[in-house]
Design a protein around this motif. Structure first.
Motif: not given
Length: 344
Positions: A27, A84, A112, A115, A135
């Protein structure tokens, strides 16, 4: 709290075990940051050169309590710390309902799951155009179009299972809700048969949300106390037409443009009044959204040129929407008139 920050060219230190931190690393790299790694609180050979003063430290919850002193040192030094969440267990599938295509109608659970995904298999009715902002996973288009299935349902299931068995966290992103004409049950069964852990995150179904986008409530007090959702992919039987016509309430048809002539004619034959109001809502929540309103006797002519994705709504609730719209337009006109009189 959700914050957006430009990390382009910034030094970001990501802590946590290799397995736990892999998605966070991906990410931050996709955001343009210079990513450095610290695998254990004590540091290990192979972590490589670390920045003298990182712009941000991202602490991944890998179950190791020893990161706390690092967090305290960062706070004392004025270095921001981002926490995180740890990804779920490796090698699982999450079926995610993407809603009618509007990004702001994704659930928190859907965001979520995206992600934490390693790979996302998405449909064309899901909000796929914004996926790169949600994402850093590999994105695979398996969407179907009427008459064109570039990836068959069985192949989709095979791809999902194979990726999960390789240890990847798989998201199957579908339009609407996975269990409302989304073949979610089949995909869950394929995962269970292969021994792959699977869960389902419900989505906002277009059967309710798309009519709402056009101002049409599927139920309304003293007008309709029930609604029936029908697939429009294939023509209904005469028995089904008779059943629908006798139910009362609101009928919502998903992806029904191709079978609209058969549906309207079948309902009329089954005794539904030709003056029953009907709406065709095209491209709900998307650019070019359009609503065509007619009645059961004239909808075939009125809807000429309409195309999927579309939701059909049959019932007196369509009149409710028209009345509300007319009232709103009249109120707006009165407001404009009053303003002009005051200016005079």
């Amino acid at each position: 709290m959700h914050l957006t920050i430009d990390l382009t060219g910034r030094d970001v230190l990501v802590t946590g075990s290799e397995k736990s931190a892999r998605q966070a690393v991906r990410r931050y790299q996709s955001s343009g940051a210079n990513v450095y790694r610290l695998s254990t609180p004590e540091g290990v050979p192979g972590d490589g050169q670390l920045p003298e003063r990182p712009f941000l430290v991202a602490v991944v919850d890998d179950g190791e309590a020893g990161w706390l002193p690092l967090v305290e040192r960062c706070r004392d030094a004025g270095i921001p710390v981002a926490f995180e969440p740890a990804p779920g267990a490796d090698g699982h599938v999450t079926l995610v309902g993407g809603g009618p295509g509007a990004l702001d109608l994704l659930t928190v659970g859907a965001v979520d799951a995206l992600r934490d995904a390693d790979v996302v298999f998405y449909d064309r009715l899901a909000p796929y155009q914004e996926l790169a902002d949600l994402t850093s996973a590999e994105l695979v288009d398996v969407g179907k179009q009427p008459g064109l299935h570039k990836v068959t349902q069985r192949d989709i299931e095979k791809l999902m299972v194979e990726a999960a068995l390789l240890g990847k966290n798989v998201v199957r992103l579908k339009g609407g809700d996975p269990y409302v004409f989304g073949r979610g049950g089949e995909e869950v069964a394929a995962c269970v048969a292969a021994g792959v852990p699977v869960r389902v995150i419900s989505g906002v179904t277009s059967a309710i949300s798309v009519p709402a986008a056009a101002g049409i409530p599927v139920t309304h007090r003293e007008v309709s106390h029930m609604f029936t959702v029908v697939s429009g992919h294939a023509p209904l039987t005469e028995k089904e037409h008779t059943h629908l016509a006798g139910l009362g309430g609101t009928i919502v048809v998903l992806m029904g443009i191709g079978t609209l002539p058969q549906l309207a004619a079948g309902l009329r034959r089954a005794g539904m009044n030709s003056d029953m109001p009907m709406a065709v809502v095209e491209r709900g929540y998307r650019p070019g959204q359009r609503t065509t309103i007619a009645d059961l006797g004239t909808i075939e002519t009125a809807a000429t040129g309409c195309s999927n994705p579309a939701v059909l709504v049959i019932g007196e609730v369509v009149r409710v929407a028209e009345a509300n719209r007319n009232h709103a337009e009249a109120s707006a006109e009165l407001s404009r008139l009053a303003a002009s009189l005051l200016e005079a």
